[in-house]
Design an enzyme around this catalytic site. Structure first.
Site, mmCIF file in Angstrom:
data_model
loop_
_atom_site.group_PDB
_atom_site.id
_atom_site.type_symbol
_atom_site.label_atom_id
_atom_site.label_comp_id
_atom_site.label_asym_id
_atom_site.label_seq_id
_atom_site.Cartn_x
_atom_site.Cartn_y
_atom_site.Cartn_z
ATOM 1 N N LYS A 28 52.096 36.445 41.366
ATOM 2 C CA LYS A 28 51.596 35.412 40.444
ATOM 3 C C LYS A 28 51.461 35.980 39.026
ATOM 4 O O LYS A 28 51.908 35.363 38.059
ATOM 5 C CB LYS A 28 50.239 34.931 40.990
ATOM 6 C CG LYS A 28 49.532 33.890 40.202
ATOM 7 C CD LYS A 28 48.534 33.149 41.087
ATOM 8 C CE LYS A 28 47.148 33.770 41.115
ATOM 9 N NZ LYS A 28 46.375 33.615 39.882
ATOM 10 N N SER A 29 50.867 37.159 38.909
ATOM 11 C CA SER A 29 50.666 37.751 37.574
ATOM 12 C C SER A 29 52.004 37.979 36.877
ATOM 13 O O SER A 29 52.159 37.679 35.686
ATOM 14 C CB SER A 29 49.967 39.110 37.703
ATOM 15 O OG SER A 29 48.670 38.948 38.185
ATOM 16 N N GLY A 100 43.250 30.691 34.986
ATOM 17 C CA GLY A 100 42.702 31.501 33.901
ATOM 18 C C GLY A 100 43.797 32.287 33.196
ATOM 19 O O GLY A 100 43.777 32.455 31.970
ATOM 20 N N ARG A 128 34.839 28.761 32.990
ATOM 21 C CA ARG A 128 35.125 30.205 32.873
ATOM 22 C C ARG A 128 35.107 30.684 31.422
ATOM 23 O O ARG A 128 35.522 29.975 30.512
ATOM 24 C CB ARG A 128 36.463 30.517 33.560
ATOM 25 C CG ARG A 128 36.356 30.186 35.054
ATOM 26 C CD ARG A 128 37.585 30.535 35.812
ATOM 27 N NE ARG A 128 37.855 31.963 35.766
ATOM 28 C CZ ARG A 128 38.979 32.511 36.221
ATOM 29 N NH1 ARG A 128 39.922 31.740 36.730
ATOM 30 N NH2 ARG A 128 39.154 33.807 36.151
ATOM 31 N N SER A 172 40.108 43.750 31.302
ATOM 32 C CA SER A 172 40.758 42.492 31.676
ATOM 33 C C SER A 172 42.219 42.507 31.244
ATOM 34 O O SER A 172 42.539 42.598 30.063
ATOM 35 C CB SER A 172 40.054 41.307 31.010
ATOM 36 O OG SER A 172 40.881 40.159 31.086
ATOM 37 N N GLN A 174 44.168 40.024 31.490
ATOM 38 C CA GLN A 174 44.500 38.757 30.825
ATOM 39 C C GLN A 174 44.198 38.855 29.334
ATOM 40 O O GLN A 174 44.992 38.410 28.498
ATOM 41 C CB GLN A 174 43.686 37.613 31.441
ATOM 42 C CG GLN A 174 44.089 37.324 32.878
ATOM 43 C CD GLN A 174 43.192 36.317 33.558
ATOM 44 O OE1 GLN A 174 42.178 35.901 32.996
ATOM 45 N NE2 GLN A 174 43.552 35.926 34.763
ATOM 46 N N ASP A 320 40.705 41.099 42.741
ATOM 47 C CA ASP A 320 41.129 39.925 43.505
ATOM 48 C C ASP A 320 41.070 40.164 45.011
ATOM 49 O O ASP A 320 41.144 39.214 45.797
ATOM 50 C CB ASP A 320 42.562 39.527 43.112
ATOM 51 C CG ASP A 320 42.616 38.995 41.687
ATOM 52 O OD1 ASP A 320 41.564 38.590 41.151
ATOM 53 O OD2 ASP A 320 43.717 38.994 41.098
ATOM 54 N N ARG A 351 32.400 34.391 43.278
ATOM 55 C CA ARG A 351 32.919 34.906 44.553
ATOM 56 C C ARG A 351 31.907 35.773 45.295
ATOM 57 O O ARG A 351 32.027 35.929 46.511
ATOM 58 C CB ARG A 351 34.232 35.662 44.323
ATOM 59 C CG ARG A 351 35.370 34.708 44.038
ATOM 60 C CD ARG A 351 36.702 35.406 43.873
ATOM 61 N NE ARG A 351 37.780 34.415 43.777
ATOM 62 C CZ ARG A 351 38.963 34.627 43.253
ATOM 63 N NH1 ARG A 351 39.253 35.820 42.752
ATOM 64 N NH2 ARG A 351 39.872 33.676 43.226
ATOM 65 N N ARG A 393 41.137 32.211 47.127
ATOM 66 C CA ARG A 393 40.929 33.524 47.780
ATOM 67 C C ARG A 393 39.757 33.495 48.765
ATOM 68 O O ARG A 393 39.710 34.276 49.711
ATOM 69 C CB ARG A 393 40.768 34.624 46.735
ATOM 70 C CG ARG A 393 42.040 34.803 45.892
ATOM 71 C CD ARG A 393 42.113 36.138 45.194
ATOM 72 N NE ARG A 393 42.999 36.042 44.039
ATOM 73 C CZ ARG A 393 44.334 36.113 44.073
ATOM 74 N NH1 ARG A 393 44.954 36.276 45.225
ATOM 75 N NH2 ARG A 393 45.044 36.014 42.972
#
Ligand code: S3P
Length: 433
Positions: A28-29, A100, A128, A172, A174, A320, A351, A393
Site C-alpha cells: 500500500k505504501s 492518511g 486524525r 513519520s 508520511q 502497523d 488502536r 487492521r
C-alpha cells in the site's frame, strides 16, 4: 465517501492448520508513492501489482481530479504523467477517503501548485492530526487552512516554495514524504532529519525516477526542480498485510505456510526481527531486488514462542503490526509488553483502546498504558463478538485471534478490510482449506 460496503459480519472458527502458498496484495505504501510520483513525472508510468487497497484507489481518484489520466486494468495501473507543474485545479473537494497517506503525502504536492485545493476524508480521517504536515509545509510557503485543532479538511493554496531544513518532531514516513515531495517544488535543497529511520519508499522511488536525492545518516536531502521520468515499476507484496498471515501461521498448531513475493525493505522488516527474537520460525527465501526494493518469500511454521518486551526504539518500524503482535503476545510463554506507541492512538482508530477492548471481550488479561500495552502470556482466548471500529487492521488482527481461540468469533464491520486487503478473508479461507 465509502467506496466499499463495510457493514458485514465475518464468522471465524478455530483452525487446526494453515497451509499452501498465499500471495499478498501489492504494498500500500509503495503503491501510493508510485502513483503520486507517476502523476508528476514526464511520460507514462506503468505500475504492476498495484495495491488492491481502497486507500490506494483514493489516491488514484484524487490524482484523476487533479487532471492526471490513470487507468486500472486488473493489477496494472497506467498513469499519464502531467509533469511537475501540469496538475489542474480540481473541480470540487479531493476525497482521501480513509487514507492518511493520501491526505498527508498529497498535501506535499498540493503545496507546490499555483491553485487552491481542498482535501478531505471520511469520519475516521477527519479525526486524525494534520498539524504535522501543516507546520512544515507552511514554513515552506504554502497557505493552509484546516478545521479547528489542525484537523481535516485542509484547504491548500500553494505556489513557489522555499527549501527548509526540518527536524521531524514525530517519526513519520508520511510527513517526511510530504516534505520531500514539496521539496521538488522548492528552489534549492530541502532537508528532512528523522529522529529514527522510517520507511524509505519515497526516497527509493524518487531515486528510481531520476530525482536528485541524497542521504546521510538521518538526513535526507532533495533538490527542487528535477525532472522525474515515468517508468515501469513493480510493487512487492505488502509485509504489513503478510503480518496477519505470519502470526496466524505461527499460532495455528499444524501450519506450514509460504507467503510469496513479500516486500523486505529493511525499514519494514522489524516485524521479522521481533518474531525471530521471540522464537517465531519464519524463514526468508528467494530474495531479489526490484526497482530498488527487496522482496522474497516467507516460510512460516509454528513452534514455541517466548514473547517479551518490544524495545521502544523498534516501535516506529512496527507501528502497523502492533495490533496483530498484541494478539500474538497472548499466545506466548511470557506475554508481550510495549511502550512508546502513543501514535497508535491516532491511527484509523485508537488502536491501543481497540486492541485492549477486543482482547478483553475474548477473555484476555490486558493492561493498557497511555503509550502501549501489556498482555499476559499463555492465555486461552474465547470466541467473541469483535467490534472492528471500522479499522481494517483491528478486523484482521482479531480474525487471527479467532483462529487461535475456542468457539466462534464474529468480526463486526468486517468489510473494512477493503482499506488495505480486500482479499483477506478469501485468502485466509483458502489457507485453512
Ligand atoms: C505510512 C506510514 C505510517 C503507517 C501508515 C503508512 C506510509 O504512518 O502507519 O500505515 O505509507 O508512509 P506514519 O507516517 O504516520 O507513521
Amino acid at each position: 465517501m465509502a467506496l466499499f460496503s463495510s457493514a458485514k459480519t465475518k464468522k471465524i472458527q478455530p483452525a487446526r492448520k494453515l497451509e499452501g502458498s498465499v500471495q499478498m496484495p501489492g504494498d500500500k505504501s509503495i503503491s501510493h508513492r508510485y502513483a503520486m510520483l507517476g502523476a508528476i513525472a514526464e511520460g507514462l508510468t506503468e505500475i504492476h501489482f498495484f495495491a488492491s487497497s481502497a486507500d490506494c484507489q483514493s489516491t488514484l481518484d484524487c490524482l484523476r481530479k487533479l487532471g492526471v489520466k490513470n487507468e486500472r486494468r486488473e493489477n496494472i495501473v497506467t498513469i499519464e504523467g502531467a509533469g511537475l507543474s501540469g496538475l489542474k485545479p480540481p473541480d470540487g473537494i479531493l476525497d482521501a477517503g480513509n487514507s492518511g497517506s493520501t491526505m498527508r503525502m498529497l498535501s506535499g504536492i498540493l503545496a507546490g501548485q499555483r491553485f487552491k485545493s481542498v482535501i478531505g476524508g471520511d469520519a475516521s480521517l477527519s479525526r486524525r492530526p494534520m498539524k504535522r504536515v501543516i507546520d512544515p509545509l507552511t514554513r515552506m510557503g504554502a497557505r493552509i487552512q484546516s478545521a479547528e485543532g489542525g484537523l481535516p479538511p485542509l484547504e491548500i493554496e500553494g505556489g513557489a516554495l522555499k527549501p527548509i531544513r526540518y527536524e521531524l518532531p514525530v517519526p513519520s514516513a508520511q510527513v517526511k514524504s510530504a516534505i520531500l515531495l514539496a521539496g521538488l517544488y522548492a528552489g534549492g535543497e530541502t532537508e528532512v532529519i528523522e529522529p529514527v529511520p522510517t520507511r524509505d519508499h519515497t526516497e527509493i522511488a524518487l531515486e528510481q525516477m531520476g530525482a536528485d536525492i541524497g542521504r546521510h545518516g538521518r538526513t535526507i536531502a532533495v533538490r527542487g526542480g528535477a525532472k522525474l521520468e515515468g517508468k515501469k515499476l513493480y510493487v512487492p507484496g505488502d509485509i504489513s498485510s503478510a503480518a496477519f498471515f505470519i502470526v496466524a501461521g505461527l499460532l495455528v498448531p499444524e501450519s506450514n505456510l509460504v507467503i510469496r513475493n513479500v516486500g523486505l525493505n529493511p525499514t519494514r522488516t522489524a516485524i521479522l526481527d521481533v518474531l525471530a527474537q521471540m522464537g517465531g520460525r519464519v524463514k526468508v527465501i528467494n530474495v531479489e531486488m526490484l526497482n530498488g526494493e527487496l522482496l522474497g518469500d516467507l516460510h512460516v511454521e509454528p513452534g514455541t514462542l517466548r514473547g517479551g518486551e518490544i524495545a521502544a526504539e523498534m516501535v516506529p518500524g512496527l507501528i502497523d503490526e502492533l495490533p496483530v503482535l498484541s494478539v500474538f503476545g497472548t499466545q506466548t510463554e511470557q506475554g508481550l509488553t510495549y511502550h512508546g506507541a502513543a501514535e497508535l492512538r491516532v491511527k484509523e482508530s485508537d488502536r491501543i483502546a481497540a486492541v485492549a477492548a477486543n482482547l478483553r471481550r475474548m477473555g484476555a488479561e490486558v493492561e493498557e498504558f497511555p503509550d502501549g500495552l501489556r498482555v499476559a502470556g499463555r492465555q486461552k482466548l474465547r470466541g467473541a463478538e469483535i467490534d472492528s471500529q471500522g479499522d481494517h487492521r483491528i478486523a484482521m488482527a482479531f480474525a487471527v485471534a479467532g483462529l487461535a481461540a475456542e468457539g466462534t468469533t464474529l468480526i463486526r464491520d468486517s468489510g473494512c478490510v477493503d482499506i488495505s486487503f480486500p482479499e483477506f478473508f478469501q485468502t485466509l479461507d483458502r489457507a485453512i482449506g
